[in-house]
Design an enzyme around this catalytic site. Structure first.
Site, PDB file in Angstrom:
ATOM      1  N   ALA A  67      -3.677   6.492 -22.708  1.00  0.00           N
ATOM      2  CA  ALA A  67      -3.213   5.135 -22.971  1.00  0.00           C
ATOM      3  C   ALA A  67      -4.370   4.179 -22.691  1.00  0.00           C
ATOM      4  O   ALA A  67      -5.111   4.346 -21.715  1.00  0.00           O
ATOM      5  CB  ALA A  67      -2.015   4.791 -22.091  1.00  0.00           C
ATOM      6  N   THR A 112      -6.115   1.408 -21.200  1.00  0.00           N
ATOM      7  CA  THR A 112      -6.063   0.458 -20.084  1.00  0.00           C
ATOM      8  C   THR A 112      -7.465   0.325 -19.505  1.00  0.00           C
ATOM      9  O   THR A 112      -8.378   1.071 -19.873  1.00  0.00           O
ATOM     10  CB  THR A 112      -5.114   0.952 -18.972  1.00  0.00           C
ATOM     11  N   ASP A 154       0.874  -1.172   0.000  1.00  0.00           N
ATOM     12  CA  ASP A 154       0.000   0.000   0.000  1.00  0.00           C
ATOM     13  C   ASP A 154       0.910   1.221   0.000  1.00  0.00           C
ATOM     14  O   ASP A 154       1.536   1.545   1.017  1.00  0.00           O
ATOM     15  CB  ASP A 154      -0.889  -0.017   1.237  1.00  0.00           C
ATOM     16  N   VAL A 155       1.024   1.900  -1.149  1.00  0.00           N
ATOM     17  CA  VAL A 155       2.002   2.989  -1.260  1.00  0.00           C
ATOM     18  C   VAL A 155       1.696   4.157  -0.330  1.00  0.00           C
ATOM     19  O   VAL A 155       2.581   4.965  -0.031  1.00  0.00           O
ATOM     20  CB  VAL A 155       2.145   3.504  -2.719  1.00  0.00           C
ATOM     21  N   LYS A 209      -1.449  15.544  -9.464  1.00  0.00           N
ATOM     22  CA  LYS A 209      -0.573  15.381 -10.632  1.00  0.00           C
ATOM     23  C   LYS A 209       0.230  16.651 -10.910  1.00  0.00           C
ATOM     24  O   LYS A 209       1.385  16.575 -11.357  1.00  0.00           O
ATOM     25  CB  LYS A 209      -1.395  14.951 -11.851  1.00  0.00           C
ATOM     26  N   TYR A 266      -7.336  14.567  -8.289  1.00  0.00           N
ATOM     27  CA  TYR A 266      -6.395  13.955  -9.225  1.00  0.00           C
ATOM     28  C   TYR A 266      -5.520  15.034  -9.867  1.00  0.00           C
ATOM     29  O   TYR A 266      -4.288  14.899  -9.920  1.00  0.00           O
ATOM     30  CB  TYR A 266      -7.169  13.181 -10.297  1.00  0.00           C
ATOM     31  N   ASN A 326       4.504   4.739 -10.353  1.00  0.00           N
ATOM     32  CA  ASN A 326       3.373   4.668 -11.279  1.00  0.00           C
ATOM     33  C   ASN A 326       2.013   4.567 -10.578  1.00  0.00           C
ATOM     34  O   ASN A 326       1.010   4.919 -11.175  1.00  0.00           O
ATOM     35  CB  ASN A 326       3.558   3.462 -12.206  1.00  0.00           C
TER      36      ASN A 326
END
Length: 247
Positions: free
Chosen positions: A185, A187, A57-58, A156, A152, A84
């Site tokens: 991208a 995903t 868990d970062v 960022k 978010y 990431n």
């Protein structure tokens, strides 16, 4: 590639992180795969003996410390961190988003990136030969927001400051730091964009995407440079996404 190099990739259980981790493994790196759940990390590893899945868990300082202690115990050094891991969190304007939802996104996207960089920096600073590289995953949102994405977008933008600070602090120790900003991208995390994304004028329109393997190839290029050279910022997007210009 000479002596085998050691990397940590966070958010390695899916999406861009999985693509990056597999590209590094294919290029001959030993790779610690960090993510919340073990099973997706094992799927990323595909049985590679050079992969080291570590449930992490970062946003948890103890969990991150255990990840990097494990890498040091396993391989004795660290050459590359790819920061990431990230989350969009729930959509909401500045007036709608709850304090708890804000804190959760900040904890993963910003605090998580700092914690991983903190431990990676210390290993890279103290090892011999000294040095290494940290690559932070920013986003097109590090430049320009989508509607109702305050947490978010703010995190960022903050990643850009983190990247610059690591770059400056790393100079005396041969630690390079760069940032890759990715737009659309393809995903699971971005699947909704291809079917319909809310635009700045309030309309909803599908947007073009591109193959995430191109992100992995870009990261490989950044990682493969000698520590005397650095890609400071790299932006890779779907060519026709509404980023440059006014939509």
């Amino acid at each position: 590639m000479g002596e085998m190099r050691v990397a940590v990739v966070t958010g390695a259980g899916s999406g861009v992180g999985r693509e990056i981790a597999r590209a590094l493994l294919d290029a001959g790196y030993r790779v610690a795969l960090a993510g919340r759940r073990l099973e997706p990390l094992r799927e990323t590893a595909q049985g590679s003996p050079s992969a080291f899945p570590v449930p992490t868990d970062v946003g948890d300082p103890d969990s991150v410390a255990a990840l990097f202690d494990g890498v040091r115990d396993q391989w004795g050094r660290l050459d590359l961190l790819v920061n990431n891991a990230g989350t969009f969190g729930p959509a909401g304007s500045v007036g709608e988003l709850s304090s708890a939802d804000w804190q959760e996104v900040v904890q993963v996207n910003l605090t998580g990136s700092f914690l991983c960089a903190h431990h990676a920096f210390r290993i890279m600073r103290d090892q011999r030969p000294q040095g290494g590289r940290i690559i932070n995953n920013g986003s097109i949102s590090a430049h320009s927001p989508r509607p109702r994405s305050v947490a978010y977008t703010a995190t960022k933008h903050a990643i850009t400051g983190l990247t610059k600070s690591i770059s400056l602090d790393g100079r005396p120790h041969d630690i390079a730091c760069g940032q890759i900003d990715i737009g659309n991208a393809a995903t699971e995390m971005t699947a909704g964009i291809a079917t319909g994304a809310v635009q700045a004028d309030g309309t909803t329109r599908p947007e073009p995407t591109f193959d995430a393997r191109h992100v992995a190839e870009a990261v490989l290029h950044m990682a493969g440079l000698p520590l005397s050279a650095n890609v400071q910022f790299l932006t890779i997007t779907a060519t026709a996404m509404p980023f440059i210009g006014r939509g």
